[in-house]
Design an enzyme around this catalytic site. Structure first.
Site, short mmCIF file in Angstrom:
data_model
loop_
_atom_site.label_atom_id
_atom_site.label_comp_id
_atom_site.label_asym_id
_atom_site.label_seq_id
_atom_site.Cartn_x
_atom_site.Cartn_y
_atom_site.Cartn_z
N ASP A 88 4.15 -6.24 1.54
CA ASP A 88 2.81 -6.65 1.14
C ASP A 88 2.74 -6.44 -0.47
OD1 ASP A 88 2.53 -3.71 1.62
OD2 ASP A 88 0.24 -3.95 1.36
N GLU B 190 0.85 -1.20 2.65
CA GLU B 190 0.95 -0.03 1.71
C GLU B 190 0.00 -0.17 0.50
OE1 GLU B 190 2.33 2.31 -1.84
OE2 GLU B 190 2.11 0.13 -1.81
ZN ZN Z 1 4.68 -0.52 -4.04
#
Ligand code: ZN
Length: 484
Positions: free
Chosen positions: A118, A185
């Site tokens: 992401d 994340e």
């Molecule tokens: Zn990163």
């Protein structure tokens, strides 16, 4: 008397200069000539295609777009056929990817390389400032441009390019190699890395070491040091958010009754920000200094060789730069504030959120106790918000695992000085911590001060030459660490 003073000064100078001369310097080496492991034109095009997929992590679930995350699975499958034939691929929580490359000897502890799929959104109103549109993946001026080029699709793709190349050359690992790419994340890693870690833990996996994305190779960022510095984070700060609430009597603002809730809260926030943090030079910071010091120019080298005398001076200097100050202790910042409904109404409640980044020398409970003591006399309530996490343990800076990293860095960045560091931001590595005592956070990405604003900012890009270095770094480290 004067003679004694001169003798003392003479001896002191002798000790100071003597220590400086004995300081072991990293050998100056030219940049490496790297092997052509992969056709860089094709590899750049593959990275460009992946940048074009808008795998954006958003804070509000209703804004989440699923299709780019599903598309990236197909795209990777097409781009890396050998990897998908030889490694077991599992899709975790619909979007994260877990690859297992079984080693010949199942008794050996696996090694693991992690990163994330992401990216952060592009801040509205900044699109115009990009030289090329943020999701164009444009290849121009020797760079691959776009959101994720640095953080961290470049990393994901470099790992996959390295594995595909090793398979092409017939490499078989002695120990199992695990690759894990989370999908969230940039928000908290709760559905990606956290779940992958839980699955591996349930399978009884104990890793020899884990390398996550992390601190980069920085150039021209440290005064008195010409060489690039490969910052390997051996620990990561913890995280805690507290909501502070102050209550006051409501009513008309023309008849105030003592201190308002806003004033009480303001006083509390001032007290917290001013008194809560104590910066100090701990063992890790000393190790950082010991690695940098020998390679600095005079007079920095003299100062660093004599920290027994100049520790206070170095600390003072580090405290003047926000980024280095943050490595010296737990930091705190007030980040949210809520109070009042109308300009002539006394607010019955005022609340604020303060965010701590906890140094490895502190803990969540330690900070909570300290805050309770500090704020008790100020009539403010404290509530800990979800998501707190203790700082990570500090991984060792010697021994076989660290040497493996050192060798890979020396192979690809021979001119750089490898330095152990503390990661001040949070990464997925915190979720993987239970799997290994050797957790490192490093991205083989060259950055200058000018590049710091590109990560999560505008004009994110990676040079094709650096991308080649990244592939070579992972190739070297994966093949070396997978051998017995
Ligand atoms: Zn990163």
């Amino acid at each position: 008397m004067a003679n004694y003073a001169l003798l003392f000064i003479g001896c002191l100078l002798l000790v100071l200069f003597g220590r400086m001369l004995l300081y072991r310097r990293h050998r100056a080496t030219e940049k490496a000539t790297l092997p052509d492991l992969v056709n860089m034109k094709e590899a750049s095009e593959r990275l460009s295609q992946v940048i074009q997929l808008e795998t954006i992590s958003v804070q509000k679930q209703e804004q989440f777009k699923e299709s780019p995350f599903l598309e990236i699975h197909h795209v990777l499958e097409r781009m890396f056929p050998l990897t998908h034939q030889n490694l077991k691929r599992e899709i975790i929580q619909s979007y994260s990817l877990l690859f297992t490359w079984p080693g010949e000897n199942s008794d050996l502890e696996p090694v693991m390389f992690t990163s994330h799929l992401d990216v952060v959104p592009v801040e509205p109103g900044t699109q115009e400032k990009w030289k090329y549109p943020p999701f164009s993946g444009k290849i121009a001026d020797g760079f691959i441009w776009g959101r994720g080029a640095m953080d961290v699709k470049g990393g994901v793709m470099a790992i996959l390019e390295a594995v595909e190349g090793l398979l092409e050359r017939g490499f078989t690992p002695d120990r199992t190699v695990i690759l894990a790419f989370g999908h969230d994340e940039e928000i908290d890693g709760i559905h990606g890395a956290c779940q992958i870690s839980r699955i591996l833990k349930d399978r009884g996996v104990k890793l020899k070491f884990l390398l996550d994305e992390g601190t980069p190779v920085v150039e021209n960022a440290i005064p008195g040091l010409k060489k690039p510095v490969a910052l390997v984070s051996v620990a990561e700060k913890g995280y805690l958010s507290l909501r502070l609430t102050a209550k006051g009597e409501g009513g008309h603002s023309s008849v105030p009754r003592g201190m308002t809730s806003i004033a009480k809260l303001g006083k509390a926030l001032y007290v917290v920000e001013k008194y809560a943090v104590k910066a100090r030079m701990d063992t890790l910071m000393k190790k950082t200094m010991e690695s940098i010091g020998p390679n600095m120019s005079f007079p920095y080298r003299l100062i660093m060789a004599n920290l027994w005398l100049f520790k206070w001076l170095v600390k003072k200097k580090l405290e003047t730069i926000p980024a280095t100050k943050a490595t010296l202790g737990t930091t705190v910042a007030s980040t949210l504030f809520q109070a009042g409904i109308k300009e002539n109404v006394l607010p019955a409640h005022a609340s604020a959120v303060i965010n701590f980044r906890i140094h490895p020398n502190d803990s969540v409970n330690g900070i909570l106790n300290k805050m309770e003591k500090l704020l008790r006399p100020l009539d403010v309530e404290i509530e800990a918000l979800d998501g707190s996490i203790n700082p990570s343990p500090v991984s060792e800076t010697e021994g076989k695992t660290y040497e493996l990293l050192q060798k890979a860095i020396e192979t690809v960045f021979p001119e750089a000085v490898m330095v152990p560091a503390l990661m001040v931001g949070a990464t997925d590595a915190r979720h993987y911590q239970p799997l290994s005592d050797h957790v490192y956070r490093f991205t083989p990405l060259r950055t200058t001060e000018d590049d710091l604003d590109r990560v999560h900012g505008t004009n994110e890009r990676i040079s094709v030459e650096n991308y080649r270095e990244m592939i070579c770094f992972y190739d070297t480290l994966i093949s070396a660490s997978a051998q017995k």
